[in-house]
Design a protein around this motif. Structure first.
Motif, PDB file in Angstrom:
ATOM      1  N   TYR A 112      -4.802   1.176  10.558  1.00  0.00           N
ATOM      2  CA  TYR A 112      -6.004   2.001  10.700  1.00  0.00           C
ATOM      3  C   TYR A 112      -5.689   3.485  10.571  1.00  0.00           C
ATOM      4  N   GLN A 113      -4.503   3.866  10.969  1.00  0.00           N
ATOM      5  CA  GLN A 113      -4.075   5.241  10.758  1.00  0.00           C
ATOM      6  C   GLN A 113      -3.925   5.508   9.264  1.00  0.00           C
ATOM      7  N   TRP A 114      -3.380   4.517   8.542  1.00  0.00           N
ATOM      8  CA  TRP A 114      -3.229   4.652   7.087  1.00  0.00           C
ATOM      9  C   TRP A 114      -4.586   4.777   6.418  1.00  0.00           C
ATOM     10  N   VAL A 115      -5.570   3.981   6.850  1.00  0.00           N
ATOM     11  CA  VAL A 115      -6.913   4.068   6.278  1.00  0.00           C
ATOM     12  C   VAL A 115      -7.490   5.455   6.503  1.00  0.00           C
ATOM     13  N   SER A 116      -7.347   5.970   7.715  1.00  0.00           N
ATOM     14  CA  SER A 116      -7.872   7.287   8.046  1.00  0.00           C
ATOM     15  C   SER A 116      -7.200   8.382   7.221  1.00  0.00           C
ATOM     16  N   GLU A 117      -5.882   8.307   7.099  1.00  0.00           N
ATOM     17  CA  GLU A 117      -5.155   9.320   6.335  1.00  0.00           C
ATOM     18  C   GLU A 117      -5.459   9.221   4.843  1.00  0.00           C
ATOM     19  N   ALA A 139     -11.142   2.758  12.115  1.00  0.00           N
ATOM     20  CA  ALA A 139     -10.340   3.892  11.652  1.00  0.00           C
ATOM     21  C   ALA A 139     -10.989   5.234  11.995  1.00  0.00           C
ATOM     22  N   GLY A 140     -12.169   5.186  12.605  1.00  0.00           N
ATOM     23  CA  GLY A 140     -12.834   6.410  13.040  1.00  0.00           C
ATOM     24  C   GLY A 140     -13.581   7.153  11.955  1.00  0.00           C
ATOM     25  N   LEU A 141     -13.991   6.447  10.889  1.00  0.00           N
ATOM     26  CA  LEU A 141     -14.622   7.117   9.755  1.00  0.00           C
ATOM     27  C   LEU A 141     -16.142   7.062   9.777  1.00  0.00           C
ATOM     28  N   LEU A 142     -16.726   6.312  10.705  1.00  0.00           N
ATOM     29  CA  LEU A 142     -18.159   6.049  10.620  1.00  0.00           C
ATOM     30  C   LEU A 142     -19.008   6.685  11.716  1.00  0.00           C
ATOM     31  N   ASN A 143     -18.442   7.530  12.538  1.00  0.00           N
ATOM     32  CA  ASN A 143     -19.239   8.161  13.594  1.00  0.00           C
ATOM     33  C   ASN A 143     -20.400   8.943  12.990  1.00  0.00           C
ATOM     34  N   ASN A 144     -21.607   8.626  13.482  1.00  0.00           N
ATOM     35  CA  ASN A 144     -22.843   9.273  13.016  1.00  0.00           C
ATOM     36  C   ASN A 144     -23.146   9.004  11.546  1.00  0.00           C
ATOM     37  N   LYS A 145     -22.548   7.956  10.992  1.00  0.00           N
ATOM     38  CA  LYS A 145     -22.809   7.571   9.614  1.00  0.00           C
ATOM     39  C   LYS A 145     -23.832   6.429   9.571  1.00  0.00           C
ATOM     40  N   ASN A 146     -24.609   6.384   8.498  1.00  0.00           N
ATOM     41  CA  ASN A 146     -25.527   5.273   8.250  1.00  0.00           C
ATOM     42  C   ASN A 146     -24.784   4.210   7.466  1.00  0.00           C
ATOM     43  N   VAL A 147     -24.726   2.990   8.016  1.00  0.00           N
ATOM     44  CA  VAL A 147     -23.922   1.932   7.401  1.00  0.00           C
ATOM     45  C   VAL A 147     -24.660   0.604   7.455  1.00  0.00           C
ATOM     46  N   ARG A 167       0.817  -1.212   0.000  1.00  0.00           N
ATOM     47  CA  ARG A 167       0.000   0.000   0.000  1.00  0.00           C
ATOM     48  C   ARG A 167       0.853   1.266   0.000  1.00  0.00           C
ATOM     49  N   ASP A 168       2.060   1.191   0.592  1.00  0.00           N
ATOM     50  CA  ASP A 168       2.934   2.371   0.644  1.00  0.00           C
ATOM     51  C   ASP A 168       3.650   2.616  -0.677  1.00  0.00           C
ATOM     52  N   ASP A 169       3.589   1.623  -1.589  1.00  0.00           N
ATOM     53  CA  ASP A 169       4.287   1.764  -2.871  1.00  0.00           C
ATOM     54  C   ASP A 169       3.424   2.427  -3.937  1.00  0.00           C
ATOM     55  N   ILE A 170       2.145   2.629  -3.661  1.00  0.00           N
ATOM     56  CA  ILE A 170       1.235   3.173  -4.665  1.00  0.00           C
ATOM     57  C   ILE A 170       1.544   4.652  -4.897  1.00  0.00           C
ATOM     58  N   GLN A 171       1.839   4.976  -6.155  1.00  0.00           N
ATOM     59  CA  GLN A 171       2.199   6.343  -6.507  1.00  0.00           C
ATOM     60  C   GLN A 171       1.030   7.113  -7.116  1.00  0.00           C
ATOM     61  N   GLN A 172       0.249   6.438  -7.950  1.00  0.00           N
ATOM     62  CA  GLN A 172      -0.895   7.097  -8.600  1.00  0.00           C
ATOM     63  C   GLN A 172      -1.959   7.429  -7.559  1.00  0.00           C
ATOM     64  N   PRO A 173      -2.593   8.589  -7.655  1.00  0.00           N
ATOM     65  CA  PRO A 173      -3.654   8.945  -6.701  1.00  0.00           C
ATOM     66  C   PRO A 173      -4.760   7.891  -6.697  1.00  0.00           C
ATOM     67  N   ILE A 174      -5.197   7.499  -5.509  1.00  0.00           N
ATOM     68  CA  ILE A 174      -6.254   6.497  -5.380  1.00  0.00           C
ATOM     69  C   ILE A 174      -7.606   7.183  -5.545  1.00  0.00           C
ATOM     70  N   ASP A 175      -8.413   6.662  -6.443  1.00  0.00           N
ATOM     71  CA  ASP A 175      -9.764   7.199  -6.625  1.00  0.00           C
ATOM     72  C   ASP A 175     -10.730   6.560  -5.627  1.00  0.00           C
ATOM     73  N   THR A 176     -10.693   5.225  -5.548  1.00  0.00           N
ATOM     74  CA  THR A 176     -11.627   4.480  -4.705  1.00  0.00           C
ATOM     75  C   THR A 176     -10.864   3.457  -3.876  1.00  0.00           C
ATOM     76  N   LEU A 177     -11.043   3.517  -2.578  1.00  0.00           N
ATOM     77  CA  LEU A 177     -10.423   2.546  -1.676  1.00  0.00           C
ATOM     78  C   LEU A 177     -11.512   1.638  -1.131  1.00  0.00           C
ATOM     79  N   ILE A 178     -11.325   0.325  -1.265  1.00  0.00           N
ATOM     80  CA  ILE A 178     -12.310  -0.646  -0.803  1.00  0.00           C
ATOM     81  C   ILE A 178     -11.645  -1.597   0.195  1.00  0.00           C
ATOM     82  N   ILE A 179     -12.247  -1.726   1.370  1.00  0.00           N
ATOM     83  CA  ILE A 179     -11.745  -2.654   2.383  1.00  0.00           C
ATOM     84  C   ILE A 179     -12.529  -3.949   2.275  1.00  0.00           C
TER      85      ILE A 179
END
Length: 335
Positions: A102-107, A128-136, A74-86
């Protein structure tokens, strides 16, 4: 314009021991979408898909034993990521838990156009702290755990996928294709998405308003209510009013209703309705009874009533449910 100006980089982050379909499903959808976009517009490589291992290893061993090579980290990716899927999640993985994953996911989320998860991958986004108050959504079997561990997240496990802002979460393993088709439709329109779905013989939108078919009822922890549930199952075609249930439990109706709601998070009436639907769909899946017989046997009384409660609880009619989940013996060839 060259391909790189159009290519949307989709990075699938794979946890060890995940179902293969969580990688293969999106991979096939995005590949086919690229082909359809090229045929329609002449634009090459609409999508580029990279699979990376969550633990930075050189391969991901899937649940079926099939090994996916992951030479790019994941640290080798140079091209900007459009969509990240876990994809996938391990509830106890010391390598990942002690890393900066999880810090990497958040950043990374702050840099991408959108982020998504497949099945229990929702837990990684929450961690990663991305879902607070989110509908999932997530797989229905893990919904209560997600609610318990992340109370600020709004979980609806009935949906195959949910979009909240630029965050997509999905339910079961097969919803990997549903969410991928939705992303394609968002990027290139309905016509391209329909063409992809038709080629791969998939639904663009599944019947039943895209509902997961999990258990409708919580497991009662109170032994008293476990016994009353057994009695309910044996007497579904009888009067299961609060008064009758309380009488059978040697409690007053008011106290029974109060304690039952506290233990199950459902009123007795709603619990009975869901129990009847559960038993009815089991009979639709496994028995040779006709619709009228099933309605009578489960206390749903009539076809009209059974249809109404199925739509209310499962968002699908009994006849459609039967077609989806029951294979006729006459269609099965025995060697």
């Amino acid at each position: 314009m060259n391909a790189s100006e159009h290519s949307k980089l989709v990075v699938i982050v794979a946890f060890p021991n995940l179902p293969l379909l969580e990688i293969a499903g999106p991979g096939d959808v995005f590949f086919q979408a690229s082909k359809m976009v090229y045929e329609k517009t002449g634009v090459e490589s609409a999508y580029k898909v990279i699979v990376v291992a969550a633990d930075r290893s050189d391969q991901v061993v899937t649940r079926s034993g099939i090994v996916i090579s992951t030479p790019i980290k994941r640290d080798d990716i140079q091209q900007p990521i459009d969509t990240l899927i876990i994809a996938g999640y391990n509830f106890e993985n010391p390598v990942i838990e002690t890393s900066d994953f999880y810090q990497w996911v958040s950043e990374t989320y702050s840099k991408v156009r959108r982020i998504g998860s497949i099945c229990v991958g929702t837990f990684a986004l929450a961690r990663a702290g991305l879902l607070n108050n989110k509908n999932v959504t997530t797989h229905w079997e893990k919904a209560s755990r997600l609610n318990r561990e992340y109370p600020d997240v709004h979980v609806d496990s009935s949906q195959l996928f949910i979009k909240d802002g630029n965050i997509y979460t999905s339910g079961g393993v097969s919803s990997a294709t549903d969410i991928s088709l939705a992303l394609v439709e968002e990027d290139y329109g309905r016509e391209i998405a329909v063409s992809v779905a038709r080629h791969l013989v998939l639904y663009l939108k599944r019947p039943g308003y895209q509902s997961q078919f999990g258990d409708l009822l919580p497991e009662p922890e109170n032994t008293t209510f476990s016994k009353i549930q057994e009695w309910m199952i044996a007497n579904l075609d009888k009067d299961l009013s609060v008064e009758q249930l309380a009488l059978h439990s040697n409690m007053s109706p008011r106290n029974f209703a109060r304690v039952f709601l506290k233990e199950t998070s459902l009123t007795p009436a709603k619990f009975v309705e869901k129990l009847r639907v559960e038993m009815a769909r089991k009979l639709l899946e496994e028995s040779d009874l006709n619709m009228e017989q099933i309605a009578t046997k489960t206390g749903l009384v009539s076809l009209v009533s059974m249809r109404r409660v199925f739509l209310r609880n499962l968002m699908i009619t009994p006849s459609d449910y039967k077609r989806m989940f029951r294979t006729s013996r006459s269609e099965v060839e025995f060697a």
